[in-house]
Scaffold this motif. Structure first.
Motif, PDB file in Angstrom:
ATOM      1  N   ALA A  24      29.867  10.408 -15.371  1.00 12.01           N
ATOM      2  CA  ALA A  24      29.920  10.964 -14.021  1.00 12.01           C
ATOM      3  C   ALA A  24      28.955  10.281 -13.058  1.00 12.01           C
ATOM      4  O   ALA A  24      29.144  10.332 -11.834  1.00 12.01           O
ATOM      5  N   GLU A  25      27.923   9.635 -13.585  1.00 11.51           N
ATOM      6  CA  GLU A  25      26.942   8.946 -12.743  1.00 11.51           C
ATOM      7  C   GLU A  25      27.451   7.623 -12.174  1.00 11.51           C
ATOM      8  O   GLU A  25      26.823   7.036 -11.281  1.00 11.51           O
ATOM      9  N   GLN A  26      28.577   7.133 -12.675  1.00  8.27           N
ATOM     10  CA  GLN A  26      28.967   5.757 -12.354  1.00  8.27           C
ATOM     11  C   GLN A  26      29.177   5.474 -10.865  1.00  8.27           C
ATOM     12  O   GLN A  26      28.748   4.428 -10.374  1.00  8.27           O
ATOM     13  N   PRO A  27      29.799   6.359 -10.091  1.00  7.67           N
ATOM     14  CA  PRO A  27      29.891   6.065  -8.652  1.00  7.67           C
ATOM     15  C   PRO A  27      28.526   5.882  -8.001  1.00  7.67           C
ATOM     16  O   PRO A  27      28.343   4.976  -7.173  1.00  7.67           O
ATOM     17  N   ALA A  28      27.556   6.712  -8.393  1.00  5.04           N
ATOM     18  CA  ALA A  28      26.209   6.587  -7.828  1.00  5.04           C
ATOM     19  C   ALA A  28      25.557   5.276  -8.247  1.00  5.04           C
ATOM     20  O   ALA A  28      24.858   4.633  -7.453  1.00  5.04           O
ATOM     21  N   LEU A  34      25.142  -1.853  -5.010  1.00  6.24           N
ATOM     22  CA  LEU A  34      25.585  -2.440  -3.744  1.00  6.24           C
ATOM     23  C   LEU A  34      24.514  -2.327  -2.667  1.00  6.24           C
ATOM     24  O   LEU A  34      24.326  -3.251  -1.866  1.00  6.24           O
ATOM     25  N   ALA A  35      23.789  -1.219  -2.650  1.00 10.41           N
ATOM     26  CA  ALA A  35      22.797  -1.004  -1.599  1.00 10.41           C
ATOM     27  C   ALA A  35      21.461  -1.668  -1.908  1.00 10.41           C
ATOM     28  O   ALA A  35      20.850  -2.304  -1.032  1.00 10.41           O
ATOM     29  N   ASP A  36      21.000  -1.518  -3.148  1.00 13.54           N
ATOM     30  CA  ASP A  36      19.642  -1.948  -3.496  1.00 13.54           C
ATOM     31  C   ASP A  36      19.596  -3.235  -4.325  1.00 13.54           C
ATOM     32  O   ASP A  36      18.610  -3.973  -4.251  1.00 13.54           O
ATOM     33  N   ALA A 186      31.761  -8.458  -0.437  1.00 13.72           N
ATOM     34  CA  ALA A 186      32.136  -7.325   0.418  1.00 13.72           C
ATOM     35  C   ALA A 186      33.301  -6.497  -0.128  1.00 13.72           C
ATOM     36  O   ALA A 186      33.318  -5.272   0.058  1.00 13.72           O
ATOM     37  N   PRO A 187      34.304  -7.081  -0.800  1.00 12.47           N
ATOM     38  CA  PRO A 187      35.411  -6.266  -1.305  1.00 12.47           C
ATOM     39  C   PRO A 187      34.977  -5.152  -2.259  1.00 12.47           C
ATOM     40  O   PRO A 187      35.695  -4.171  -2.434  1.00 12.47           O
ATOM     41  N   ALA A 188      33.795  -5.293  -2.871  1.00  6.74           N
ATOM     42  CA  ALA A 188      33.329  -4.280  -3.823  1.00  6.74           C
ATOM     43  C   ALA A 188      32.892  -2.990  -3.148  1.00  6.74           C
ATOM     44  O   ALA A 188      32.684  -1.977  -3.833  1.00  6.74           O
ATOM     45  N   ALA A 189      32.773  -2.985  -1.828  1.00  9.97           N
ATOM     46  CA  ALA A 189      32.270  -1.804  -1.128  1.00  9.97           C
ATOM     47  C   ALA A 189      33.141  -0.576  -1.329  1.00  9.97           C
ATOM     48  O   ALA A 189      32.656   0.565  -1.242  1.00  9.97           O
ATOM     49  N   LEU A 190      34.429  -0.772  -1.600  1.00 13.96           N
ATOM     50  CA  LEU A 190      35.324   0.384  -1.760  1.00 13.96           C
ATOM     51  C   LEU A 190      35.285   0.972  -3.171  1.00 13.96           C
ATOM     52  O   LEU A 190      35.867   2.033  -3.429  1.00 13.96           O
ATOM     53  N   ASP A 315      45.596  -0.213  -4.229  1.00 12.90           N
ATOM     54  CA  ASP A 315      45.962  -0.766  -2.917  1.00 12.90           C
ATOM     55  C   ASP A 315      44.721  -1.327  -2.221  1.00 12.90           C
ATOM     56  O   ASP A 315      43.733  -0.620  -2.006  1.00 12.90           O
ATOM     57  N   GLY A 316      44.790  -2.603  -1.899  1.00 14.45           N
ATOM     58  CA  GLY A 316      43.671  -3.234  -1.202  1.00 14.45           C
ATOM     59  C   GLY A 316      42.522  -3.636  -2.098  1.00 14.45           C
ATOM     60  O   GLY A 316      41.498  -4.124  -1.607  1.00 14.45           O
TER      61      GLY A 316
END
Length: 358
Positions: A24-28, A34-36, A186-190, A315-316
């Protein structure tokens, strides 16, 4: 109050609660990288690119070996560089002395503590290689002997089956390869938002898991970028539920192993939308022709044509980062199958978090 006993946190008495929490932690974790982590990854990639490596070697074991295989596809396709997987025993057991001038060695390890990975990396650096460690522990022996290091920033991983460190490895390696070619990733942002959506669909996975509660063996197949996902899904099923799960490239499956597939053989196909999925199509046709119990993880058209499946939101999403999403329902599937079989995915037998191979 003195002498009182704290109550366990909700769910902590249930089998598999550690692995479940880490999945469950994976999105975080993806957001954190990506941020740090991305700026440091990009800076490291630029420093290594300036050295113009002529060849890349990848060094890893277990789950990290599957992440390294993903990096091999990225490096060969996105960079056009020749890339191979090391045989660590050539140096650790046989004492070989390779000539590695201008070679980039990337060693991938969740813990950074396995002696053979550390020894092999140290030997490669002494042989002239540019050495990069990708770990979840910046203070590990592997990070210490390497010239460069990428921190996965995944936080402590306590469950024996690796989940969040695997997807962290994939994302870090993707950003690194993109950095080598001058891209920003940048594509990884989603990915974090899509990962949340997938992990929220637990009921679908639980229903799918019912097909495999009494399975005696399984075959998992894919092609291209999806092949490392097939290998990692098979590993997760074997180490948690003990089901013999055989992972094959679709091309290799046609060279003999297809003979063992019949109308009672469970087969999971990971269909990465793009060239890899197109290359897998003849294999899917052959599997259907043999009456296989075929479940597809992938796009709508392929799921609809199978016995069952899990629709991925692709998609995308560029083909090269779809594996970061593909593995999520398969991690949860391994967890659900293990629970259904009355076992604890947090405590696989004969496993340790740091494997002491030499």
């Amino acid at each position: 109050m003195a002498g009182s006993t704290a109550s366990p946190a909700p769910g902590r008495s249930r089998p598999g609660w550690i692995m479940s929490g880490e999945m469950a932690e994976q999105p975080a974790v993806l957001r954190r990288i990506l941020a740090d982590g991305a700026p440091a990854i990009r800076a490291t990639a630029q420093r290594i690119a300036a050295r113009r490596p002529r060849f890349v070697l990848l060094c890893a074991r277990g789950t990290s070996d599957n992440a390294a295989l993903y990096a091999k596809y990225l490096i060969e396709i996105r960079l056009g560089l020749p890339c191979g997987l090391t045989s660590m025993s050539t140096t650790t057991a046989y004492g070989a002395e390779p000539h590695l001038d201008d070679v980039l060695l990337i060693t991938v390890s969740q813990s950074g503590g396995s002696p053979d990975l550390t020894a092999s990396t140290k030997a490669a650096r002494e042989a002239g290689a540019i050495t990069l460690a990708v770990t979840n522990n910046a203070d590990s022996p592997l990070a210490e002997v390497s010239e460069f290091h990428l921190d996965l920033l995944a936080g402590p991983e306590k469950a024996l089956p690796a989940t969040k460190t695997y997807t962290a490895e994939l994302l870090a390696l993707y950003l690194f390869v993109e950095g080598l070619r001058g891209g920003d990733g940048a594509p990884a942002a989603l990915l974090p938002d899509l990962a949340e959506q997938i992990l929220a669909r637990g009921a679908e996975i639980r229903e799918l898991a019912g097909r495999y509660r009494f399975a005696e063996r399984m075959v998992i197949t894919s092609r291209g970028y999806g092949y490392p996902t097939a290998k990692e899904a098979a590993l997760k099923l074997m180490e948690t539920s003990y089901i013999p799960a055989l992972a094959y490239s679709g091309a290799d499956l046609l060279h003999g192993p297809l003979a063992m597939v019949d109308n009672i053989s469970p087969v999971i196909a990971i269909v990465t939308e793009g060239r890899g999925g197109a290359a897998l199509q003849p294999v899917l046709d052959r599997l259907r022709g043999r009456g296989a119990d075929l479940v597809v993880v992938g796009p709508q058209a392929q799921v609809a044509a199978a016995s069952g499946g899990f629709l991925l939101p692709t998609d995308g999403v560029p083909e090269e980062i779809q594996p970061i999403l593909e593995i999520l329902p398969l991690q949860k599937l391994a967890w659900e199958v293990t629970i259904a079989r009355g076992q604890d995915p947090d405590s696989p037998r004969a496993m340790a978090k740091v494997t002491q191979t030499r």
